[in-house]
Design a protein around this motif. Structure first.
Motif, mmCIF file in Angstrom:
data_model
loop_
_atom_site.group_PDB
_atom_site.id
_atom_site.type_symbol
_atom_site.label_atom_id
_atom_site.label_comp_id
_atom_site.label_asym_id
_atom_site.label_seq_id
_atom_site.Cartn_x
_atom_site.Cartn_y
_atom_site.Cartn_z
ATOM 1 N N GLN A 61 0.834 -1.205 0.000
ATOM 2 C CA GLN A 61 0.000 0.000 0.000
ATOM 3 C C GLN A 61 0.870 1.258 0.000
ATOM 4 O OE1 GLN A 61 -2.216 -1.109 3.566
ATOM 5 N NE2 GLN A 61 -4.122 -0.934 2.407
ATOM 6 N N LEU A 62 1.911 1.239 0.828
ATOM 7 C CA LEU A 62 2.804 2.403 0.900
ATOM 8 C C LEU A 62 3.562 2.584 -0.416
ATOM 9 C CD1 LEU A 62 4.205 1.949 4.524
ATOM 10 C CD2 LEU A 62 2.401 3.499 3.746
ATOM 11 N N ALA A 63 3.994 1.489 -1.027
ATOM 12 C CA ALA A 63 4.728 1.567 -2.294
ATOM 13 C C ALA A 63 3.851 2.147 -3.395
ATOM 14 C CB ALA A 63 5.235 0.177 -2.688
ATOM 15 N N VAL A 64 2.587 1.727 -3.456
ATOM 16 C CA VAL A 64 1.678 2.252 -4.475
ATOM 17 C C VAL A 64 1.459 3.743 -4.256
ATOM 18 C CG1 VAL A 64 -0.719 2.175 -5.289
ATOM 19 C CG2 VAL A 64 0.544 0.048 -4.934
ATOM 20 N N ALA A 65 1.257 4.146 -2.996
ATOM 21 C CA ALA A 65 1.023 5.563 -2.699
ATOM 22 C C ALA A 65 2.258 6.401 -3.027
ATOM 23 C CB ALA A 65 0.638 5.731 -1.232
ATOM 24 N N ALA A 66 3.442 5.897 -2.653
ATOM 25 C CA ALA A 66 4.684 6.631 -2.926
ATOM 26 C C ALA A 66 4.930 6.715 -4.429
ATOM 27 C CB ALA A 66 5.863 5.947 -2.227
ATOM 28 N N THR A 67 4.619 5.662 -5.166
ATOM 29 C CA THR A 67 4.789 5.670 -6.620
ATOM 30 C C THR A 67 3.906 6.730 -7.258
ATOM 31 O OG1 THR A 67 5.332 3.318 -6.590
ATOM 32 C CG2 THR A 67 4.682 4.249 -8.711
ATOM 33 N N MET B 115 9.246 13.223 -6.125
ATOM 34 C CA MET B 115 10.201 12.221 -5.688
ATOM 35 C C MET B 115 11.073 12.738 -4.547
ATOM 36 S SD MET B 115 12.911 10.174 -8.019
ATOM 37 C CE MET B 115 13.866 8.845 -7.420
ATOM 38 N N GLN B 116 11.497 13.991 -4.623
ATOM 39 C CA GLN B 116 12.355 14.559 -3.578
ATOM 40 C C GLN B 116 11.611 14.606 -2.232
ATOM 41 O OE1 GLN B 116 15.676 15.275 -4.110
ATOM 42 N NE2 GLN B 116 15.673 15.411 -1.884
ATOM 43 N N ASP B 117 10.314 14.911 -2.271
ATOM 44 C CA ASP B 117 9.521 14.952 -1.030
ATOM 45 C C ASP B 117 9.432 13.562 -0.395
ATOM 46 O OD1 ASP B 117 9.014 17.682 -1.279
ATOM 47 O OD2 ASP B 117 7.179 17.353 -2.450
ATOM 48 N N VAL B 118 9.270 12.529 -1.221
ATOM 49 C CA VAL B 118 9.194 11.157 -0.713
ATOM 50 C C VAL B 118 10.538 10.766 -0.105
ATOM 51 C CG1 VAL B 118 8.875 8.722 -1.353
ATOM 52 C CG2 VAL B 118 7.372 10.473 -2.315
#
Length: 153
Positions: A102-108, A116-119
């Motif tokens: 779930q976290l990977a999908v949200a971060a993607t 990307m820099q914020d993540v």
């Protein structure tokens, strides 16, 4: 024109009600319903179109139902005093749990949106370089942080 409507299956319901009443002690055995004796029939007759319309409805009379009077009960025992009700103490609801997927999908989704820099900064603030390095106990914090950035989980 004659229309006949037969309603069946109510005998089981009536017998169940009488059995319940008998169990409670308020009904006698002879009040059981015999499905072969009670069959409601509704007939409607309509005259041809060239004469005035006439409608007749025939409903057979139902057998008399025995009125059962409840037996009054007396209370001889003294009742115990009722304790005051206590409202429950509200408890904190558990924080939602997230999976790595779930976290990977949200971060993607954020990375695809150019964040990307914020993540990466969020992961670094939690002591991880990648999502794989993030300890499971910090998944909730990471989820809250990326939601603030605009992620949808």
């Amino acid at each position: 024109m004659e229309i006949t409507v037969n309603v069946t299956g109510l005998d089981n319901l009536a017998n169940a009600i009488f059995a319940l009443a008998k169990t409670a002690g308020n009904c006698k055995e002879e009040t059981q319903v015999d499905a072969t004796k009670v069959t409601p029939v509704v007939q409607q007759t309509v005259a041809p179109a060239e004469t005035a319309a006439q409608t007749t409805t025939t409903v057979p009379s139902t057998p008399p139902v025995q009125n059962v009077q409840p037996v009054p009960t007396t209370q001889t025992a003294q009742t115990a005093p009722v304790a005051p009700t206590v409202s429950p103490v509200p408890t904190a609801t558990a924080a939602p749990t997230y999976s790595m997927e779930q976290l990977a999908v949200a971060a993607t989704g954020l990375i695809d949106a150019g964040k990307m820099q914020d993540v990466q900064n969020t992961l670094a603030s939690l002591g991880a370089q990648t999502l794989m390095d993030l300890p499971q106990e910090k998944y909730g914090e990471f989820a809250s942080a990326i939601k603030a950035i605009g992620a949808v989980i």
